[in-house]
Design an enzyme around this catalytic site. Structure first.
Site, PDB file in Angstrom:
ATOM      1  N   GLU A 110      87.640   1.250  80.279  1.00 28.83           N
ATOM      2  CA  GLU A 110      88.040   1.973  79.078  1.00 28.83           C
ATOM      3  C   GLU A 110      87.728   3.458  79.157  1.00 28.83           C
ATOM      4  O   GLU A 110      86.837   3.892  79.892  1.00 28.83           O
ATOM      5  CB  GLU A 110      87.414   1.344  77.850  1.00 28.83           C
ATOM      6  CG  GLU A 110      85.917   1.381  77.843  1.00 28.83           C
ATOM      7  CD  GLU A 110      85.359   0.600  76.656  1.00 28.83           C
ATOM      8  OE1 GLU A 110      85.399  -0.642  76.684  1.00 28.83           O
ATOM      9  OE2 GLU A 110      84.877   1.237  75.719  1.00 28.83           O
ATOM     10  N   CYS A 131      86.309  10.849  77.656  1.00 31.84           N
ATOM     11  CA  CYS A 131      85.121  10.211  78.206  1.00 31.84           C
ATOM     12  C   CYS A 131      85.634   9.134  79.163  1.00 31.84           C
ATOM     13  O   CYS A 131      86.358   8.230  78.741  1.00 31.84           O
ATOM     14  CB  CYS A 131      84.345   9.611  77.035  1.00 31.84           C
ATOM     15  SG  CYS A 131      83.051   8.491  77.510  1.00 31.84           S
ATOM     16  N   CYS A 138      78.277  -2.198  84.943  1.00 27.67           N
ATOM     17  CA  CYS A 138      77.202  -1.307  85.395  1.00 27.67           C
ATOM     18  C   CYS A 138      76.030  -2.151  85.841  1.00 27.67           C
ATOM     19  O   CYS A 138      75.699  -3.161  85.222  1.00 27.67           O
ATOM     20  CB  CYS A 138      76.769  -0.369  84.268  1.00 27.67           C
ATOM     21  SG  CYS A 138      75.503   0.819  84.810  1.00 27.67           S
ATOM     22  N   CYS A 142      70.697  -1.135  81.215  1.00 23.36           N
ATOM     23  CA  CYS A 142      69.919  -0.599  80.090  1.00 23.36           C
ATOM     24  C   CYS A 142      70.029  -1.598  78.945  1.00 23.36           C
ATOM     25  O   CYS A 142      71.105  -2.145  78.684  1.00 23.36           O
ATOM     26  CB  CYS A 142      70.447   0.770  79.665  1.00 23.36           C
ATOM     27  SG  CYS A 142      70.347   1.960  81.007  1.00 23.36           S
ATOM     28  N   CYS A 145      72.874  -1.291  76.085  1.00 20.35           N
ATOM     29  CA  CYS A 145      74.221  -0.841  76.438  1.00 20.35           C
ATOM     30  C   CYS A 145      75.185  -2.004  76.709  1.00 20.35           C
ATOM     31  O   CYS A 145      74.848  -2.945  77.428  1.00 20.35           O
ATOM     32  CB  CYS A 145      74.123   0.053  77.673  1.00 20.35           C
ATOM     33  SG  CYS A 145      75.720   0.578  78.297  1.00 20.35           S
ATOM     34  N   GLY A 185      79.702   2.551  83.404  1.00 21.10           N
ATOM     35  CA  GLY A 185      79.188   2.734  84.764  1.00 21.10           C
ATOM     36  C   GLY A 185      78.255   3.920  84.915  1.00 21.10           C
ATOM     37  O   GLY A 185      78.145   4.766  84.037  1.00 21.10           O
ATOM     38  N   GLU A 186      77.604   3.950  86.062  1.00 19.87           N
ATOM     39  CA  GLU A 186      76.678   5.034  86.382  1.00 19.87           C
ATOM     40  C   GLU A 186      77.368   5.932  87.427  1.00 19.87           C
ATOM     41  O   GLU A 186      77.478   5.556  88.601  1.00 19.87           O
ATOM     42  CB  GLU A 186      75.369   4.434  86.918  1.00 19.87           C
ATOM     43  CG  GLU A 186      74.391   5.402  87.520  1.00 19.87           C
ATOM     44  CD  GLU A 186      74.097   6.642  86.672  1.00 19.87           C
ATOM     45  OE1 GLU A 186      73.687   6.512  85.520  1.00 19.87           O
ATOM     46  OE2 GLU A 186      74.295   7.763  87.195  1.00 19.87           O
ATOM     47  N   SER A 217      77.190  12.413  83.325  1.00 21.21           N
ATOM     48  CA  SER A 217      76.014  11.865  82.640  1.00 21.21           C
ATOM     49  C   SER A 217      75.349  10.827  83.542  1.00 21.21           C
ATOM     50  O   SER A 217      76.016   9.987  84.135  1.00 21.21           O
ATOM     51  CB  SER A 217      76.462  11.201  81.332  1.00 21.21           C
ATOM     52  OG  SER A 217      75.376  10.573  80.695  1.00 21.21           O
ATOM     53  N   SER A 240      70.617  10.997  80.397  1.00 20.39           N
ATOM     54  CA  SER A 240      70.347  10.045  79.316  1.00 20.39           C
ATOM     55  C   SER A 240      68.863   9.733  79.316  1.00 20.39           C
ATOM     56  O   SER A 240      68.408   8.886  80.075  1.00 20.39           O
ATOM     57  CB  SER A 240      71.152   8.765  79.541  1.00 20.39           C
ATOM     58  OG  SER A 240      72.521   9.061  79.479  1.00 20.39           O
ATOM     59  N   LEU A 241      68.125  10.426  78.492  1.00 21.35           N
ATOM     60  CA  LEU A 241      66.672  10.287  78.518  1.00 21.35           C
ATOM     61  C   LEU A 241      66.224   9.108  77.634  1.00 21.35           C
ATOM     62  O   LEU A 241      65.557   8.197  78.101  1.00 21.35           O
ATOM     63  CB  LEU A 241      66.020  11.605  78.077  1.00 21.35           C
ATOM     64  CG  LEU A 241      64.619  11.853  78.608  1.00 21.35           C
ATOM     65  CD1 LEU A 241      64.566  11.825  80.119  1.00 21.35           C
ATOM     66  CD2 LEU A 241      64.079  13.183  78.093  1.00 21.35           C
ATOM     67  N   HIS A 242      66.597   9.158  76.375  1.00 20.97           N
ATOM     68  CA  HIS A 242      66.363   8.060  75.419  1.00 20.97           C
ATOM     69  C   HIS A 242      64.905   7.661  75.228  1.00 20.97           C
ATOM     70  O   HIS A 242      64.605   6.657  74.584  1.00 20.97           O
ATOM     71  CB  HIS A 242      67.163   6.796  75.790  1.00 20.97           C
ATOM     72  CG  HIS A 242      68.612   7.036  76.068  1.00 20.97           C
ATOM     73  ND1 HIS A 242      69.341   8.053  75.504  1.00 20.97           N
ATOM     74  CD2 HIS A 242      69.488   6.372  76.874  1.00 20.97           C
ATOM     75  CE1 HIS A 242      70.581   8.005  75.943  1.00 20.97           C
ATOM     76  NE2 HIS A 242      70.699   7.007  76.779  1.00 20.97           N
ATOM     77  N   ASN A 316      74.799   3.008  68.344  1.00 19.52           N
ATOM     78  CA  ASN A 316      75.910   2.159  67.893  1.00 19.52           C
ATOM     79  C   ASN A 316      75.550   0.710  68.166  1.00 19.52           C
ATOM     80  O   ASN A 316      75.319   0.354  69.327  1.00 19.52           O
ATOM     81  CB  ASN A 316      77.184   2.469  68.688  1.00 19.52           C
ATOM     82  CG  ASN A 316      77.841   3.747  68.224  1.00 19.52           C
ATOM     83  OD1 ASN A 316      78.012   3.970  67.029  1.00 19.52           O
ATOM     84  ND2 ASN A 316      78.190   4.591  69.173  1.00 19.52           N
ATOM     85  N   CYS A 359      81.220   3.557  75.145  1.00 16.96           N
ATOM     86  CA  CYS A 359      82.085   2.887  76.107  1.00 16.96           C
ATOM     87  C   CYS A 359      81.479   1.560  76.532  1.00 16.96           C
ATOM     88  O   CYS A 359      80.277   1.396  76.559  1.00 16.96           O
ATOM     89  CB  CYS A 359      82.258   3.762  77.337  1.00 16.96           C
ATOM     90  SG  CYS A 359      83.625   4.886  77.169  1.00 16.96           S
TER      91      CYS A 359
END
Ligand code: SAH
Ligand code: SF4
Length: 373
Positions: A110, A131, A138, A142, A145, A185-186, A217, A240-242, A316, A359
């Site tokens: 997507e 995007c 992936c 995480c 996700c 994906g990464e 990213s 992407s620290l989070h 989300n 995504c």
């Protein structure tokens, strides 16, 4: 493979091909020139072909009518010329639109087209941003996700990455001028195809989009961040620290067991010193996990060290996962701590996050609905 979608009249054909030929759209201009030399053709033919692919946007070598017929036949012997099938589009013009595409082997990916927004990754502007995805699924898993939920299937090839932009422009009629690699994906785990795609997206003979309008990213692949820093193109980096501590990151991002925060930040130092540009920290706010004042202060410290911007994104919700976004009040409080610490920070506040969802979610939902016949 043939998919039929409940509520949609037309079935979508996704033919599985097993041809070993590479796609002509995964070649950079110099490689195309080399190939033509091997075929005994003048190198200007490469420019003609690129024009057909990226300016006139044909779907088949056969349609490149200013090439001699026998050259077209010989090119067809060596190359494929694929395009993505649109399976589903959500959202309307002038809003965020999600595209679900079918690859030639039947896999689904997507892309999300985001209309003008002042709070996105480039500077304030009226840009249209897409995007895009770099992998099917992936492997990094995480915990919050959707992309990681069903594991990893395969890397996207360069042409499949570039074709998401071409297909979204065709379907929407919009001209896209900002690219973010924040789909499924990464990206840095598919480094070679990513770079090949970026060179094609950036080249004047390709899509001609400036490197500073391309953001990659990553969840924190420290060695690959250094490798990206060594690339000559001035691509932007979002991390992407989070979580601002290993304890928080360990809880939600398995990658942190391999590359601890300090390793990640020192790779970011390296990136910043090589690119001389600001990086962005992506920080999803998840209730009760990473939204406390202590995390905000430490995040400010990391951002100051790197002169980084911070993008706060309310989480989300993903069906089947236990996480939720904090209250508006708590989101604003987190933001105000960063602002008090004089860190440039934005908080994504727009409505309609059902469609704006990260995504991976549309694919997952569609895979649950679709019945292969
Ligand atoms: N793998 C890369 C790029 C793809 S993910 C990375 O992790 O950076 C793109 C962004 O979407 C990341 O910042 C990711 O953490 C975020 N994301 C994933 N799931 C999300 C969710 N449910 N809500 C909000 N953002 C999410
Ligand atoms: Fe993969 Fe990024 Fe999702 Fe983590 S957040 S599982 S790295 S796509």
């Amino acid at each position: 493979m043939r998919y039929s979608l409940p509520g949609r009249d037309t079935a979508v054909n996704c033919f599985v091909t097993s041809e070993a030929k590479i796609d002509i759209k995964s070649l950079q201009l110099d490689e195309l020139q080399e190939k033509l030399r091997e075929l005994g053709e003048p190198s200007y033919r490469a420019g003609q072909i690129a024009d057909w692919l990226y300016k006139k946007r044909v779907d088949a070598i056969e349609q490149m009518t200013d090439l001699p017929r026998d050259l077209r036949a010989r090119l067809e012997e060596s190359f494929r010329c694929e395009h993505l099938e649109v399976v589903r589009v959500l959202g309307a013009r002038d809003t965020t639109r999600k595209f679900l595409f079918c690859l030639n082997d039947g896999n689904l990916i997507e892309s999300v087209l985001i209309p003008a927004s002042p709070a996105l990754y480039g500077e304030k502007s009226d840009r249209r941003t897409i995007c895009i995805s770099t992998q099917v699924g992936c492997a990094y898993g995480c915990k919050f996700c959707a992309s990681g939920l069903e594991g990893f299937s395969r890397n996207l090839r360069a042409n499949e990455i570039v074709d998401q932009i071409i297909a979204a422009e065709r379907e929407s009629g919009d001209k896209i001028d900002n690219i973010v690699f924040m789909g499924m994906g990464e990206p840095l785990a598919n480094f070679e195809n990513l770079m090949r795609a970026i060179r094609i997206i950036n080249a004047p003979s390709g899509l001609g989009i400036g490197a500073r309008r391309i953001t990659v990213s990553t969840s924190g692949l420290a060695p690959q961040i250094r490798k990206l820093a060594d690339e000559p193109l001035q691509i932007r980096l979002a991390v992407s620290l989070h979580g601002a501590t290993d304890a928080v990151r360990d809880q939600i991002m398995p990658i942190n067991r391999k590359y601890k925060i300090e390793m990640l930040l020192s790779a970011c130092d390296y990136y910043v010193s090589h690119k001389k540009q600001r990086i962005t920290f992506e920080y999803i706010l998840i209730a009760g996990v990473n939204d406390g004042a202590d995390q905000a202060h430490l995040l400010a410290k990391h951002a100051r060290r790197l002169s980084a911007k911070v993008n706060l994104i309310p989480y989300n919700t993903v069906e089947g996962l236990p996480w939720s976004r904090p209250s508006r009040h708590r989101q604003e409080r987190f933001l105000s701590i960063l602002r008090t610490e004089r860190i440039p920070a934005t908080l994504r506040r727009e409505k309609g996050h059902e469609i704006d969802a990260a995504c991976g979610q549309l694919r997952l939902q569609t895979k649950r609905e679709l019945q292969p016949r």
